[in-house]
Design an enzyme around this catalytic site. Structure first.
Site, PDB file in Angstrom:
ATOM      1  CG  HIS A 122      29.175  -3.596 -13.916  1.00 61.74           C
ATOM      2  ND1 HIS A 122      29.345  -2.570 -12.971  1.00 61.74           N
ATOM      3  CD2 HIS A 122      28.236  -3.079 -14.570  1.00 61.74           C
ATOM      4  CE1 HIS A 122      28.426  -1.718 -13.095  1.00 61.74           C
ATOM      5  NE2 HIS A 122      27.718  -2.088 -14.148  1.00 61.74           N
ATOM      6  CG  ASP A 199      29.686  -8.757  -9.789  1.00 60.06           C
ATOM      7  OD1 ASP A 199      28.387  -8.751  -9.665  1.00 60.06           O
ATOM      8  OD2 ASP A 199      30.022  -7.824 -10.509  1.00 60.06           O
ATOM      9  CD  GLN A 202      23.578  -8.777 -15.035  1.00 61.09           C
ATOM     10  OE1 GLN A 202      22.648  -9.616 -15.233  1.00 61.09           O
ATOM     11  NE2 GLN A 202      23.594  -7.491 -15.004  1.00 61.09           N
ATOM     12  CE  LYS A 225      22.573  -5.265 -11.998  1.00 59.17           C
ATOM     13  NZ  LYS A 225      22.161  -4.540 -13.022  1.00 59.17           N
ATOM     14  CB  CYS A 367      28.838  -0.207 -16.626  1.00 58.67           C
ATOM     15  SG  CYS A 367      27.672   1.003 -16.025  1.00 58.67           S
TER      16      CYS A 367
HETATM   17  N1  7TS Z   1      28.213  -6.458 -11.489  1.00 56.81           N
HETATM   18  C1  7TS Z   1      27.533  -6.525 -12.577  1.00 56.81           C
HETATM   19  C2  7TS Z   1      28.021  -7.919 -13.341  1.00 56.81           C
HETATM   20  C3  7TS Z   1      26.606  -5.820 -13.074  1.00 56.81           C
HETATM   21  O1  7TS Z   1      26.036  -6.333 -14.276  1.00 56.81           O
HETATM   22  C4  7TS Z   1      26.095  -4.810 -12.588  1.00 56.81           C
HETATM   23  C5  7TS Z   1      25.055  -3.862 -13.225  1.00 56.81           C
HETATM   24  C6  7TS Z   1      26.596  -4.530 -11.420  1.00 56.81           C
HETATM   25  C7  7TS Z   1      27.891  -5.024 -10.634  1.00 56.81           C
HETATM   26  C8  7TS Z   1      26.093  -3.223 -10.594  1.00 56.81           C
HETATM   27  O2  7TS Z   1      25.093  -3.757 -10.082  1.00 56.81           O
HETATM   28  P1  7TS Z   1      24.245  -2.202  -9.422  1.00 56.81           P
HETATM   29  O3  7TS Z   1      22.877  -2.837  -8.910  1.00 56.81           O
HETATM   30  O4  7TS Z   1      25.055  -1.708  -8.149  1.00 56.81           O
HETATM   31  O5  7TS Z   1      24.034  -1.101 -10.314  1.00 56.81           O
HETATM   32  N2  7TS Z   1      24.887  -4.138 -14.541  1.00 56.81           N
HETATM   33  C9  7TS Z   1      23.876  -3.428 -15.241  1.00 56.81           C
HETATM   34  C10 7TS Z   1      23.902  -3.436 -16.707  1.00 56.81           C
HETATM   35  O6  7TS Z   1      24.478  -4.655 -17.300  1.00 56.81           O
HETATM   36  N3  7TS Z   1      23.154  -2.474 -16.993  1.00 56.81           N
HETATM   37  O7  7TS Z   1      22.792  -1.664 -16.103  1.00 56.81           O
HETATM   38  C11 7TS Z   1      23.335  -2.061 -14.960  1.00 56.81           C
END
Ligand code: 7TS
Length: 412
Positions: A122, A199, A202, A225, A367
């Site tokens: 990401h 990370d 997910q 999430k 992303c």
């Molecule tokens: N790392 C992974 C693997 C992610 O899927 C996401 C967000 C992030 C980092 C960043 O997370 P945040 O909470 O800081 O935004 N992924 C997604 C997505 O798949 N669609 O919208 C956000």
């Protein structure tokens, strides 16, 4: 087997309609829905004990502090952290990753050092390292993936050397669903003396996590999430590293002694939490952890594996129509994420038609722009599932996609 219908009753939003159709929410990788237990926790805080933490002698402040620190303990034991002082509240995974780049990276990475990430990161686990490498004259290396969405582990082994200072890897890809062999990757990184960052944005929502068993030095994830509120995330760091890191943010609440000339820092974890924290959302994340733990993370993972197997089978109908499904075909190495390309229909058009059917999908590069470009497509449509999604919803997704493809084929 867990009872999905009972679980669904805890999520009021799942009963709503969109465009006159029952909502089928398949955008869980972006953010998940919240159960009443989490919503009630937010309301309870603001209604009954709203107050600042760590400073008041009055009852409300003590209650808020107790609940805030209890939430930290819940999160710590959820990821099997040795202690809750290693759990730092942040806003989200992105902030956690940037904090590592600034608080550890800026003082531990120098010219000629190497940082390794994967081709499926990401942007939040790519850009902070690009910036750091540029500032410090370090080299960023990318582990390639094969045509089935697996990391090329031989290439990874070859990349590692004593120059490697950090390996930063996504546990489960948000764009193609791959579950990476992160325990093995951490061991290989440590063998050359590098630090390992995982990370977990997910993975934490979908499977049991043991940061000690995985042996990661840094671990990041987002509350929203995993059924928690937006605006609260976590940075976990091993104690020996955390003890030697300096805070990026300074100010109130993170100090022990202050003079007009200088300050000394508070003990862990407050040293890293300047200012009034996100109290309500941290407490509500604790409620989300309780909710998930009650269902059982292993049960959630098993259920999601079975729905992934079912989805892979159903998607063969779409593949017969020319649809390209990305990522591994094995539910042991794939999360419940279906990212696909419909050659004759732009994913955004597909997404709009599906929305009219009540199906919430994500379309775009998720992303992970370099990854999606490397797949040779402008964008993908993505269905990402959670424990409240049903097998019938998979049927509706596949039938709806077939209907949409036919609609475009007929040029109507
Ligand atoms: N790392 C992974 C693997 C992610 O899927 C996401 C967000 C992030 C980092 C960043 O997370 P945040 O909470 O800081 O935004 N992924 C997604 C997505 O798949 N669609 O919208 C956000």
């Amino acid at each position: 087997m867990l009872n999905v219908e009972d679980i669904r009753k805890d999520f009021p939003i799942l009963a709503r309609e969109v465009h006159g159709k029952p909502l089928i929410y398949l955008d869980n990788a972006a953010t998940t829905q919240k159960p009443m237990q989490v919503i009630d926790s937010l309301v309870d805080y603001y209604k009954n004990y709203n107050s600042n933490v760590h400073r008041g002698v009055h009852l409300l402040s003590m209650e808020a502090t107790d609940q805030f620190e209890l939430a930290r303990e819940k999160v710590a034991s959820f990821i099997k952290s040795k202690s809750s002082e290693l759990v730092i509240w942040t806003r989200n995974s992105s902030e956690s990753l940037n904090l590592v780049a600034y608080m550890w990276g800026r003082s531990n990475i120098t010219s000629g050092d190497e940082i390794i990430v994967t081709a499926m990161e990401h942007h939040s686990n790519l850009i902070p390292w690009q910036e750091l490498a540029r500032d410090k004259g370090a080299v960023l290396k990318i582990i390639p993936i094969d045509e089935n969405g697996y990391l090329n582990m031989d290439a990874y082994s070859e990349m590692l050397s004593t120059k490697t200072k950090l390996v930063s890897v996504v546990h489960v890809s948000n764009a193609i669903g791959t579950i990476n062999p992160v325990k093995e990757m951490a061991k290989l990184a440590h063998d050359v003396g590098a630090k390992f960052l995982l990370d977990g944005a997910q993975s934490v929502p979908h499977m049991s996590i043991d940061v000690q068993d995985l042996d990661c030095d840094f671990f990041v994830f987002s509350g929203h999430k995993m059924m928690g509120p937006t605006g609260i995330g976590v940075l976990y760091v091993k104690k020996d590293l955390l003890d030697h890191m300096d805070p990026l943010y300074t100010g109130g609440e993170m100090v022990s002694e202050v003079t007009y000339e200088k300050a000394t820092w508070a003990p862990l974890p407050m040293k890293f939490e300047a200012g009034t924290p996100n109290i309500a959302d941290a407490i509500a994340l604790g409620a989300a952890v309780d909710y998930l733990s009650e269902i059982g993370m292993d049960e959630i993972h098993e259920y999601e594996k079975s729905i992934t197997d079912y989805g892979l089978e159903k998607f063969s109908l779409l593949e017969e129509m020319g649809v390209i499904l990305f990522g591994p075909r094995n539910s042991d190495q794939r999360g419940a994420i279906f990212s696909f390309h419909t050659p004759n229909v732009h994913p955004h058009d597909l997404g709009t038609i599906m929305d009219q059917m009540g199906i919430a999908l994500r379309t775009g590069h998720h992303c992970a722009m370099p990854l999606v470009k490397s797949l040779g497509v402008p964008a993908t449509a993505r269905a990402s599932l959670y424990v409240y999604n049903t097998f019938v919803e998979i049927d509706t997704l596949v039938d709806g996609t077939i209907e949409a493809l036919k609609y475009f084929e007929n040029g109507s």
